[in-house]
Scaffold this motif. Structure first.
Motif, PDB file in Angstrom:
ATOM      1  N   LYS A 117       5.370   7.827  -1.538  1.00  0.00           N
ATOM      2  CA  LYS A 117       4.444   8.873  -1.964  1.00  0.00           C
ATOM      3  C   LYS A 117       3.451   9.200  -0.855  1.00  0.00           C
ATOM      4  O   LYS A 117       3.201  10.375  -0.545  1.00  0.00           O
ATOM      5  CB  LYS A 117       3.700   8.430  -3.221  1.00  0.00           C
ATOM      6  CG  LYS A 117       2.706   9.455  -3.734  1.00  0.00           C
ATOM      7  CD  LYS A 117       1.991   8.961  -4.984  1.00  0.00           C
ATOM      8  CE  LYS A 117       0.966   9.983  -5.463  1.00  0.00           C
ATOM      9  NZ  LYS A 117       0.225   9.502  -6.658  1.00  0.00           N
ATOM     10  N   PHE A 118       2.885   8.164  -0.237  1.00  0.00           N
ATOM     11  CA  PHE A 118       1.924   8.365   0.848  1.00  0.00           C
ATOM     12  C   PHE A 118       2.594   9.072   2.027  1.00  0.00           C
ATOM     13  O   PHE A 118       2.042  10.018   2.602  1.00  0.00           O
ATOM     14  CB  PHE A 118       1.359   7.015   1.290  1.00  0.00           C
ATOM     15  CG  PHE A 118       0.344   7.113   2.403  1.00  0.00           C
ATOM     16  CD1 PHE A 118      -1.004   7.232   2.117  1.00  0.00           C
ATOM     17  CD2 PHE A 118       0.747   7.058   3.731  1.00  0.00           C
ATOM     18  CE1 PHE A 118      -1.944   7.325   3.143  1.00  0.00           C
ATOM     19  CE2 PHE A 118      -0.186   7.135   4.770  1.00  0.00           C
ATOM     20  CZ  PHE A 118      -1.528   7.273   4.463  1.00  0.00           C
ATOM     21  N   HIS A 119       3.796   8.611   2.396  1.00  0.00           N
ATOM     22  CA  HIS A 119       4.498   9.171   3.546  1.00  0.00           C
ATOM     23  C   HIS A 119       4.853  10.642   3.323  1.00  0.00           C
ATOM     24  O   HIS A 119       4.830  11.446   4.263  1.00  0.00           O
ATOM     25  CB  HIS A 119       5.766   8.368   3.824  1.00  0.00           C
ATOM     26  CG  HIS A 119       6.479   8.789   5.071  1.00  0.00           C
ATOM     27  ND1 HIS A 119       6.002   8.531   6.336  1.00  0.00           N
ATOM     28  CD2 HIS A 119       7.641   9.475   5.242  1.00  0.00           C
ATOM     29  CE1 HIS A 119       6.833   9.029   7.234  1.00  0.00           C
ATOM     30  NE2 HIS A 119       7.838   9.600   6.599  1.00  0.00           N
ATOM     31  N   ALA A 120       5.177  10.991   2.092  1.00  0.00           N
ATOM     32  CA  ALA A 120       5.496  12.386   1.786  1.00  0.00           C
ATOM     33  C   ALA A 120       4.281  13.280   1.976  1.00  0.00           C
ATOM     34  O   ALA A 120       4.391  14.421   2.429  1.00  0.00           O
ATOM     35  CB  ALA A 120       6.026  12.497   0.355  1.00  0.00           C
ATOM     36  N   GLU A 121       3.102  12.749   1.663  1.00  0.00           N
ATOM     37  CA  GLU A 121       1.873  13.531   1.783  1.00  0.00           C
ATOM     38  C   GLU A 121       1.315  13.502   3.205  1.00  0.00           C
ATOM     39  O   GLU A 121       0.738  14.491   3.675  1.00  0.00           O
ATOM     40  CB  GLU A 121       0.824  12.995   0.803  1.00  0.00           C
ATOM     41  CG  GLU A 121       1.198  13.173  -0.654  1.00  0.00           C
ATOM     42  CD  GLU A 121       0.143  12.617  -1.595  1.00  0.00           C
ATOM     43  OE1 GLU A 121      -0.943  12.238  -1.116  1.00  0.00           O
ATOM     44  OE2 GLU A 121       0.406  12.563  -2.810  1.00  0.00           O
TER      45      GLU A 121
END
Length: 212
Positions: free
Chosen positions: A192-196
């Motif tokens: 989730k963090f990497h996508a953002e």
């Protein structure tokens, strides 16, 4: 045998004298460019790190070992195995009966730790959450003394010191069977963090107070 002042260049000795504690060495490693091995795989010595002013994790740990050896710390390494074979190496140190580490990484959370851990395993487990990315997961660790390499020149060699890497890969590692629920939770959070924030290194970990 531990080198003496005469074995170092003026620049090398200056670095050693200016960085006397694990925290100071950690800060020094952060000033070095991360070695992304754009020209091919490397495993350069302390001497070449000081010359080139760059290092990846093993090269950073070797550099820390040479510097801190001159201030009374034995050259002990911790090899952390990952399921994706992208392993990590730390310089291990002890202070008042507890363990800490000095490390270089592309990821902020994989740098060093303060000496607050009673066991080496506890120190290694402080990296468990931060090690989780798309493929990484800690599966074992080992402690190695570079003095066991005898007369091998891992400090000053002008060539790649592959023998160190092979030594760390070949020594027996103690298995770590981390919680599957913990792993899956961290994997979801990382994705989730990497996508953002695809260009940022996660720093949301609860154990930040133990970072060096």
């Amino acid at each position: 045998m531990k080198p003496t002042k005469a074995d170092f260049t003026r620049e090398e000795w200056q670095v050693i004298q200016q960085h006397r504690t694990p925290a100071q060495v950690q800060n020094f490693l952060r000033t070095l460019a991360y070695n992304r091995e754009k020209q091919g795989a490397t495993c350069i010595s302390f001497r070449k790190v000081i010359e080139k002013r760059l290092a990846h994790c093993l090269e950073g740990a070797l550099t820390a070992a040479v510097i801190l050896e001159q201030h009374g710390y034995p050259p002990l390494m911790v090899s952390i195995e990952s399921k994706d074979h992208l392993d990590h190496v730390l310089l291990l140190y002890e202070h008042r009966g507890k363990y800490g580490s000095v490390a270089r990484s592309r990821d902020t959370a994989l740098h060093g730790r303060q000496p607050v851990f009673r066991r080496v395993r506890d120190l290694v487990m402080s990296y468990f959450d931060a090690y989780v990315d798309k493929t990484g997961r800690i599966k074992g660790y080992a402690v190695a003394d570079l003095n066991d390499l005898g007369n091998y020149d891992w400090r000053f060699s002008e060539k790649n010191v592959w023998k160190v890497e092979h030594y760390l890969q070949d020594i027996p590692h103690r298995a770590i069977n981390g919680s599957e629920l913990r792993y899956q939770k961290n994997l979801r959070r990382y994705l989730k963090f990497h996508a953002e924030y695809p260009d940022r290194s996660p720093d949301y970990f609860a154990n930040k107070h133990t970072w060096l």
